[in-house]
Write a protein that holds these residues in place. Structure first.
Motif, PDB file in Angstrom:
ATOM      1  N   VAL A  51       0.818  -1.224   0.000  1.00 33.72           N
ATOM      2  CA  VAL A  51       0.000   0.000   0.000  1.00 33.72           C
ATOM      3  C   VAL A  51       0.850   1.272   0.000  1.00 33.72           C
ATOM      4  O   VAL A  51       0.322   2.370  -0.166  1.00 33.72           O
ATOM      5  N   ALA A  78      -5.105  -2.730   6.327  1.00 34.48           N
ATOM      6  CA  ALA A  78      -3.645  -2.815   6.483  1.00 34.48           C
ATOM      7  C   ALA A  78      -3.247  -2.010   7.713  1.00 34.48           C
ATOM      8  O   ALA A  78      -3.939  -1.076   8.115  1.00 34.48           O
ATOM      9  N   ILE A 125     -10.026   0.634   9.126  1.00 35.23           N
ATOM     10  CA  ILE A 125      -9.829   0.092  10.472  1.00 35.23           C
ATOM     11  C   ILE A 125      -8.854   1.026  11.196  1.00 35.23           C
ATOM     12  O   ILE A 125      -7.655   1.052  10.910  1.00 35.23           O
TER      13      ILE A 125
END
Ligand code: NAP
Length: 211
Positions: A51, A78, A125
């Motif tokens: 990422v 992630a 998240i």
């Protein structure tokens, strides 16, 4: 008709729980990971990307568009953590933590927006960021606060999307092996996080979700 989802950080414990639950619920789910072979038991749709790598993220979203055409759900699961005092923190560790928890969220969102349908859900998240202002957690704590500010701004820019930052307390994953703190006995399972988040979005929740 099946709905389409993309999960970034899909090989992590929480990422896998999302892929698993979504597939069980009949979604077509694309897992993106640095080692997507780990997802072979969960989904036929897998892509490789770090990422932090703009080129790989762009390519992954292009490939996602070829496979799924459009998306109803984006999940950013992630993340990385280290516990190192600022005095000893090397720049590469600082950037690794900021990239995994924060800049990767920008990069994957930036490229994914064009695939997101009106009314799609965007889930990050995060963490209970105000509890992270602790010695050793400068990079992780700063990244999770920044993620919430980023999500707030995005929500105001993209009013046809439903943006949600999930703030789990402790979750029972290997994440805890990277820090010198004891995992609370009350830690949620990764499956709880995925299930409760998916219930929340099905109920139209947006903003923040404390678990
Ligand atoms: N566990 C907890 O108690 C807890 C509590 C609150 C919030 N969270 C958040 O939940 C999220 C998931 O954590 P987890 O507990 O499931 O930990 P995890 O199992 O370690 O999962 C994290 C995943 O992020 C991936 N990742 C890290 N850097 C990346 C990069 N540069 N490019 C692509 N992928 C990258 C890792 O990939 P590799 O497998 O390739 O290393 C790993 O699969 C994190 O954002 C974490 O902050 C966790």
């Amino acid at each position: 008709m099946a709905k389409n989802a993309i999960v970034w950080g899909a090989s992590g414990a929480i990422g896998r729980a999302f892929v698993n639950q979504l597939a069980a619920d009949g979604w077509k789910v694309l897992g993106v990971s640095r080692h997507p072979e780990d997802l072979a038991d969960l989904t036929d749709h897998r892509l490789t990307a770090d990422v932090a790598d703009p080129g790989r993220v762009r390519e992954a979203v292009h490939a996602a568009g070829m496979t799924l055409k459009s998306l109803d759900l984006y999940v950013y699961a992630a993340g990385d953590i280290t516990s190192v005092p600022v005095r000893e923190m090397e720049p590469h560790d600082w950037h690794r933590i900021l990239n995994a928890n924060f800049s990767g969220a920008y990069l994957t969102t930036h490229h994914s927006l064009k695939l997101l349908n009106e009314g799609a859900h965007v889930v990050y998240i995060g963490a209970v960021s105000e509890r992270l202002r602790l010695p050793g957690l400068s990079a992780y704590g700063a990244a999770k606060v920044a993620l919430e500010a980023f999500a707030d701004a995005l929500k105001k820019e993209e009013r046809k999307l439903n943006v949600l930052v999930v703030r789990p307390g402790a979750v029972d994953t290997d994440f805890w092996e990277k820090v010198p703190m004891s995992k609370p006995k009350s830690a949620l399972s990764p499956e709880d996080v995925a299930q409760r988040t998916l219930e929340a979005i099905a109920n139209g929740e947006k903003g923040t979700l404390d678990l």
